[in-house]
Design an enzyme around this catalytic site. Structure first.
Site, PDB file in Angstrom:
ATOM      1  CG  ASP A  70     -89.952 -48.146  -7.775  1.00  0.00           C
ATOM      2  OD1 ASP A  70     -89.141 -47.279  -8.117  1.00  0.00           O
ATOM      3  OD2 ASP A  70     -89.876 -48.752  -6.685  1.00  0.00           O
ATOM      4  CG  HIS A  71     -91.076 -44.402  -5.807  1.00  0.00           C
ATOM      5  ND1 HIS A  71     -91.491 -44.427  -4.493  1.00  0.00           N
ATOM      6  CD2 HIS A  71     -90.175 -45.393  -5.926  1.00  0.00           C
ATOM      7  CE1 HIS A  71     -90.848 -45.392  -3.848  1.00  0.00           C
ATOM      8  NE2 HIS A  71     -90.042 -45.992  -4.705  1.00  0.00           N
TER       9      HIS A  71
END
Length: 314
Positions: free
Chosen positions: A67-68
């Site tokens: 998610d990064h």
């Protein structure tokens, strides 16, 4: 100097929040934009802003969870398509180079610019020039995760024009010499020392961006006296045990970091999807009990970071 949040959610996109990415807009200072994390669909979020990918000169990755970073290959490719030709500096944990190169190679993607990889092995200063310094510190997450402290160097003092009026010096090269602190000699033989006509230096601004982490003293160190602290706030204080189990922070813990570090403003991001609608007030109220200058940010919120002699505004 301005922060614009492109994604403020944790783990997976939701209807109201995309996953992690924040832009530090340094258009007046350097004509550049720096990104911190590039979650999935970050380039889609950028389409709703005035950000031009070719202006993105540096990308800092806090850690390698999807998610990064899942939006990184697409953004890098689009930057090339949209006229980006200048080299891009990419900072992050060891493994970020392999991730990017594998994605680009397998997709047969070719960039029109060079990526300079800076894989972090030891915390400390990772970038410094005449205007900015960036320091990273290791946090407490399930995998290696870093926080970043961005410090602007002091601005030279302004020329005290009012004090020059008595000498009737026209605006021109002599003003420039005085501004540089040099001495000049007037037609009547009077010698003026430029140092006597320069006001005090303007302190630079400091922003700290904390990636995924449990509460740790390293966060306090990185955030010391910062103008703005951006801190993950996955869960509310009532879920402290769950946050600890998953190597995350609560909003109350983020506020404790802000309080101990003596920052001016706390911006809470990386919000769990369970806090939809007005439920975000649970996060906000928890934080403000400890640190009143706390805010829960939303996608596309932007904050101008003014000089210390002025107030922060959003």
């Amino acid at each position: 100097m301005e922060l614009e949040f492109l994604g403020t959610g944790a783990g997976a996109p939701s209807r109201s929040r995309n996953v992690s990415s924040v832009a530090l807009k340094l258009l007046n200072e350097r004509n550049e934009i720096w990104l911190f994390d590039v979650g999935e669909a970050t380039q889609q979020q950028i389409l709703a802003t005035t950000i031009k990918p070719r202006k993105i000169s540096k990308i800092f990755i806090t850690h390698l969870h999807g998610d990064h970073i899942f939006g990184l290959p697409g953004l890098l490719s689009s930057r090339s398509f949209q006229g980006g030709q200048t080299p891009l500096e990419l900072y992050g944990p060891q493994g970020i180079k392999k991730f990017v190169q594998t994605a680009l190679n397998l997709s047969d993607s070719h960039l029109g610019y060079q990526i300079n990889y800076h894989e972090i092995k030891n915390p400390g200063v990772i970038f410094e020039d005449q205007t900015f310094k960036v320091t990273c510190g290791k946090l407490d997450h399930r995998i290696v995760s870093y926080g970043y402290r961005i410090e602007e160097k002091p601005h030279p003092g302004e020329l005290l024009v009012d004090q020059l009026q008595q000498y009737q010096i026209p605006n021109g090269p002599l003003w420039g010499q005085l501004k540089r602190g040099e001495s000049i000699q007037l037609a009547d033989g009077t010698v003026l020392n430029g140092q006597d006509f320069i006001g005090p230096a303007q302190p630079g601004r400091t922003i700290t961006i904390i990636g995924d982490t449990r509460y740790t003293a390293e966060s306090v160190k990185l955030a010391l006296k910062a103008d703005v602290l951006v801190h993950e706030s996955t869960l509310a204080g009532s879920e402290a045990k769950l946050a600890h189990q998953h190597f995350h922070s609560t909003s109350r813990q983020a506020a404790q970091v802000a309080q101990k570090a003596g920052v001016q403003q706390l911006l809470l991001t990386h919000i769990s999807a369970r806090y939809v609608g007005n439920k975000f007030y649970e996060l906000l109220n928890d934080a403000r009990e400890v640190f009143p200058q706390s805010y829960v940010v939303k996608d596309f919120d932007h904050f101008e970071i003014k000089f210390k002699r002025q107030e922060l505004s959003s």
